[in-house]
Design a protein around this motif. Structure first.
Motif, PDB file in Angstrom:
ATOM      1  N   MET A   1      -3.256   0.986 -21.426  1.00 16.28           N
ATOM      2  CA  MET A   1      -2.219   1.088 -20.425  1.00 16.28           C
ATOM      3  C   MET A   1      -2.357  -0.121 -19.506  1.00 16.28           C
ATOM      4  O   MET A   1      -3.452  -0.542 -19.175  1.00 16.28           O
ATOM      5  N   LEU A   2      -1.242  -0.659 -19.114  1.00 24.57           N
ATOM      6  CA  LEU A   2      -1.219  -1.793 -18.196  1.00 24.57           C
ATOM      7  C   LEU A   2      -0.416  -1.369 -16.984  1.00 24.57           C
ATOM      8  O   LEU A   2       0.667  -0.817 -17.120  1.00 24.57           O
ATOM      9  N   TRP A   3      -0.980  -1.577 -15.798  1.00 20.25           N
ATOM     10  CA  TRP A   3      -0.281  -1.178 -14.589  1.00 20.25           C
ATOM     11  C   TRP A   3      -0.476  -2.189 -13.477  1.00 20.25           C
ATOM     12  O   TRP A   3      -1.374  -3.019 -13.526  1.00 20.25           O
ATOM     13  N   HIS A   4       0.378  -2.112 -12.484  1.00 25.94           N
ATOM     14  CA  HIS A   4       0.315  -2.977 -11.309  1.00 25.94           C
ATOM     15  C   HIS A   4       0.074  -2.102 -10.089  1.00 25.94           C
ATOM     16  O   HIS A   4       0.753  -1.103  -9.897  1.00 25.94           O
ATOM     17  N   THR A   5      -0.915  -2.465  -9.297  1.00 20.91           N
ATOM     18  CA  THR A   5      -1.214  -1.755  -8.045  1.00 20.91           C
ATOM     19  C   THR A   5      -0.889  -2.663  -6.880  1.00 20.91           C
ATOM     20  O   THR A   5      -1.277  -3.827  -6.863  1.00 20.91           O
ATOM     21  N   HIS A   6      -0.159  -2.116  -5.916  1.00 19.82           N
ATOM     22  CA  HIS A   6       0.208  -2.850  -4.710  1.00 19.82           C
ATOM     23  C   HIS A   6      -0.409  -2.136  -3.519  1.00 19.82           C
ATOM     24  O   HIS A   6      -0.213  -0.939  -3.345  1.00 19.82           O
ATOM     25  N   THR A   7      -1.180  -2.872  -2.724  1.00 16.50           N
ATOM     26  CA  THR A   7      -1.829  -2.308  -1.544  1.00 16.50           C
ATOM     27  C   THR A   7      -1.134  -2.817  -0.293  1.00 16.50           C
ATOM     28  O   THR A   7      -0.884  -4.010  -0.152  1.00 16.50           O
ATOM     29  N   ASP A   8      -0.825  -1.879   0.600  1.00 16.11           N
ATOM     30  CA  ASP A   8      -0.140  -2.214   1.851  1.00 16.11           C
ATOM     31  C   ASP A   8      -0.410  -1.091   2.845  1.00 16.11           C
ATOM     32  O   ASP A   8      -0.182   0.079   2.544  1.00 16.11           O
ATOM     33  N   ASP A   9      -0.905  -1.436   4.013  1.00 22.72           N
ATOM     34  CA  ASP A   9      -1.222  -0.430   5.028  1.00 22.72           C
ATOM     35  C   ASP A   9      -0.014   0.392   5.464  1.00 22.72           C
ATOM     36  O   ASP A   9      -0.164   1.496   5.974  1.00 22.72           O
ATOM     37  N   ASP A  10       1.196  -0.126   5.262  1.00 21.10           N
ATOM     38  CA  ASP A  10       2.402   0.587   5.663  1.00 21.10           C
ATOM     39  C   ASP A  10       2.864   1.618   4.627  1.00 21.10           C
ATOM     40  O   ASP A  10       3.782   2.391   4.893  1.00 21.10           O
ATOM     41  N   LEU A  11       2.252   1.630   3.449  1.00 17.86           N
ATOM     42  CA  LEU A  11       2.636   2.579   2.406  1.00 17.86           C
ATOM     43  C   LEU A  11       1.909   3.905   2.590  1.00 17.86           C
ATOM     44  O   LEU A  11       0.760   3.923   3.023  1.00 17.86           O
ATOM     45  N   PRO A  12       2.540   5.012   2.222  1.00 19.89           N
ATOM     46  CA  PRO A  12       1.812   6.292   2.220  1.00 19.89           C
ATOM     47  C   PRO A  12       0.640   6.189   1.248  1.00 19.89           C
ATOM     48  O   PRO A  12       0.808   5.777   0.099  1.00 19.89           O
TER      49      PRO A  12
END
Length: 57
Positions: A1-12
């Motif tokens: 499986m290939l996935w993209h993770t996006h980290t952002d303090d404004d996200l739940p």
């Protein structure tokens, strides 16, 4: 499986992820990773080894 993770303090939960694809082999996932990582915003893709014949629940 290939996935993209996006980290952002404004996200739940401070991150979200998108599945790019599920591949029959690690080699196919790595090839897809090389194609995607040159696209804007996708330089931090993660690849997992393929697990076969295993329930995920």
């Amino acid at each position: 499986m290939l996935w993209h993770t996006h980290t952002d303090d404004d996200l739940p939960g401070e991150e979200d992820f998108k599945v790019i694809g599920i591949y029959a082999s690690r080699e196919l996932a790595e090839a897809a990773q090389r194609r995607a990582e040159v696209l804007p915003g996708f330089s931090d893709l993660k690849a997992l080894e393929i697990t076969r014949n295993k329930n995920c629940i």
